[in-house]
Design a protein around this motif. Structure first.
Motif, PDB file in Angstrom:
ATOM      1  N   ALA A 102     -14.283  -3.701  -4.990  1.00  0.00           N
ATOM      2  CA  ALA A 102     -12.890  -3.392  -5.302  1.00  0.00           C
ATOM      3  C   ALA A 102     -12.605  -1.901  -5.127  1.00  0.00           C
ATOM      4  O   ALA A 102     -11.592  -1.511  -4.539  1.00  0.00           O
ATOM      5  CB  ALA A 102     -12.567  -3.822  -6.732  1.00  0.00           C
ATOM      6  N   LYS A 103     -13.498  -1.056  -5.634  1.00  0.00           N
ATOM      7  CA  LYS A 103     -13.323   0.395  -5.498  1.00  0.00           C
ATOM      8  C   LYS A 103     -13.448   0.811  -4.029  1.00  0.00           C
ATOM      9  O   LYS A 103     -12.701   1.671  -3.551  1.00  0.00           O
ATOM     10  CB  LYS A 103     -14.363   1.132  -6.341  1.00  0.00           C
ATOM     11  CG  LYS A 103     -14.161   2.639  -6.374  1.00  0.00           C
ATOM     12  CD  LYS A 103     -15.139   3.305  -7.329  1.00  0.00           C
ATOM     13  CE  LYS A 103     -14.930   4.812  -7.357  1.00  0.00           C
ATOM     14  NZ  LYS A 103     -15.900   5.483  -8.279  1.00  0.00           N
ATOM     15  N   ALA A 104     -14.375   0.177  -3.332  1.00  0.00           N
ATOM     16  CA  ALA A 104     -14.567   0.490  -1.913  1.00  0.00           C
ATOM     17  C   ALA A 104     -13.308   0.168  -1.107  1.00  0.00           C
ATOM     18  O   ALA A 104     -12.951   0.895  -0.172  1.00  0.00           O
ATOM     19  CB  ALA A 104     -15.755  -0.288  -1.359  1.00  0.00           C
ATOM     20  N   LEU A 105     -12.642  -0.905  -1.472  1.00  0.00           N
ATOM     21  CA  LEU A 105     -11.398  -1.269  -0.790  1.00  0.00           C
ATOM     22  C   LEU A 105     -10.338  -0.190  -1.008  1.00  0.00           C
ATOM     23  O   LEU A 105      -9.634   0.207  -0.074  1.00  0.00           O
ATOM     24  CB  LEU A 105     -10.882  -2.626  -1.305  1.00  0.00           C
ATOM     25  CG  LEU A 105     -11.705  -3.859  -0.911  1.00  0.00           C
ATOM     26  CD1 LEU A 105     -11.190  -5.087  -1.645  1.00  0.00           C
ATOM     27  CD2 LEU A 105     -11.668  -4.085   0.588  1.00  0.00           C
ATOM     28  N   LYS A 106     -10.239   0.295  -2.240  1.00  0.00           N
ATOM     29  CA  LYS A 106      -9.255   1.339  -2.558  1.00  0.00           C
ATOM     30  C   LYS A 106      -9.533   2.623  -1.789  1.00  0.00           C
ATOM     31  O   LYS A 106      -8.616   3.336  -1.388  1.00  0.00           O
ATOM     32  CB  LYS A 106      -9.247   1.619  -4.064  1.00  0.00           C
ATOM     33  CG  LYS A 106      -8.634   0.507  -4.903  1.00  0.00           C
ATOM     34  CD  LYS A 106      -8.612   0.893  -6.373  1.00  0.00           C
ATOM     35  CE  LYS A 106      -7.999  -0.207  -7.224  1.00  0.00           C
ATOM     36  NZ  LYS A 106      -7.992   0.155  -8.674  1.00  0.00           N
ATOM     37  N   LEU A 107     -10.812   2.918  -1.580  1.00  0.00           N
ATOM     38  CA  LEU A 107     -11.202   4.147  -0.877  1.00  0.00           C
ATOM     39  C   LEU A 107     -11.130   4.000   0.645  1.00  0.00           C
ATOM     40  O   LEU A 107     -11.319   4.973   1.372  1.00  0.00           O
ATOM     41  CB  LEU A 107     -12.627   4.546  -1.272  1.00  0.00           C
ATOM     42  CG  LEU A 107     -12.839   4.986  -2.730  1.00  0.00           C
ATOM     43  CD1 LEU A 107     -14.319   5.183  -3.012  1.00  0.00           C
ATOM     44  CD2 LEU A 107     -12.062   6.269  -3.010  1.00  0.00           C
ATOM     45  N   GLY A 108     -10.880   2.789   1.096  1.00  0.00           N
ATOM     46  CA  GLY A 108     -10.798   2.561   2.534  1.00  0.00           C
ATOM     47  C   GLY A 108     -12.145   2.402   3.214  1.00  0.00           C
ATOM     48  O   GLY A 108     -12.234   2.353   4.447  1.00  0.00           O
TER      49      GLY A 108
END
Length: 285
Positions: A160-166
């Motif tokens: 989820a965090k990786a998605l936010k960071l692109g």
């Protein structure tokens, strides 16, 4: 920063069967590298890499010397001397990045318990791979090593965090570039299959499909390709099990267990496969 030498845990098993001294390495290479499509680093290959790398190539090394240095780094990797493999590859700059990145990332995955240290190592592998992409953009594994390191990093900080960071998009593009350059790169097929499955697991099929292009059918297609290309590779079966659990949960637990069991029973060809098989057996305990 480079990981401290004292932090490198040793390969915990007997590595006699993984000694590829002399011509043994060339003979075993097709099986050892069926997953990552790494070309054998003979003199011709070393000369081509040095020419392509240009100013980023190791200084003052003839092709034969460079080839031997690369082969020695890979011998160290296959017998489980991951620190030696990493340092030898890193010393060669982008030309040695493939073995350096693989060594530090595999070691971090299996032999580093501290999560922060794992993330630092994945970041380090990612930076090495970025330099390789800049110097050797035509090499499939320049892109794959970046995708592998950042994929593991993304799992460590949460998808989820990786998605936010692109990061997820960067990983997908790197994997797609890998397969553009090497369509039979089994590990890239495996990783791209997991990319689709992990996104669907985290944000759902609808959002995952609309926002990130994630599709269950694509996940299953890529894993099927990887299994067809590398039926004797433990990691292909491990990730097949993970994909089944991500996409189907309890409904496919028995099939996932079968995949883990198959991975655990395969005869490892090197230290990495021994660790992958050991991991698979641990999932069944």
């Amino acid at each position: 920063m480079a990981a401290k030498k004292s932090a490198w845990a040793k390969f915990p098993h007997d590595a006699k069967a993984f000694d590829y001294a002399g011509d043994k390495l060339r003979k075993a290479w097709p099986g050892l590298h069926a997953g990552d499509a790494e070309p054998f680093p003979d003199d011709k290959r070393a000369a081509a890499l040095a020419k392509a790398a240009g100013k980023a190539a190791p200084k003052g090394m003839e092709a034969a010397e460079l080839a031997e240095a690369l082969q020695e780094a890979w011998r160290a990797f296959h017998r489980g001397d991951f620190q030696q493999a990493f340092e030898a590859g890193q010393a060669l700059g982008p030309v040695g990045a493939s073995v350096a990145c693989k060594a530090i990332a595999i070691h971090a995955t299996h032999l580093v318990d501290d999560e922060d240290e794992q993330l630092r190592r994945y970041e380090q592998a990612g930076k090495l791979a970025e330099a390789a992409i800049a110097a050797l953009p035509g090499e499939a594994n320049s892109h794959y090593r970046y995708a592998h390191a950042m994929g593991r990093y993304s799992q460590g900080i949460s998808i989820a965090k990786a998605l936010k960071l692109g990061l997820a998009t960067k990983v997908r593009k790197a994997l797609e570039k890998t397969l553009e350059l090497a369509p039979r790169h089994a590990e890239a097929h495996t990783a791209l299959g997991l990319y689709h499955a992990e996104i669907i697991d985290k944000v759902g099929a609808l959002v995952g499909g609309l926002t990130y292009g994630a599709k269950a059918a694509e996940a299953e297609k890529h894993l099927a390709t990887a299994l067809k290309l590398t039926p004797d590779s433990p990691i292909a079966h491990v990730e097949h099990a993970n994909l089944l659990l991500l996409l189907h949960g309890e409904k496919k637990e028995d099939q996932a267990a079968n995949a883990f069991e198959k991975a655990g029973k395969l005869k490892p060809r090197d230290a990495m496969e021994a660790l992958d098989a050991e991991f698979a057996r641990a999932q069944l305990e």
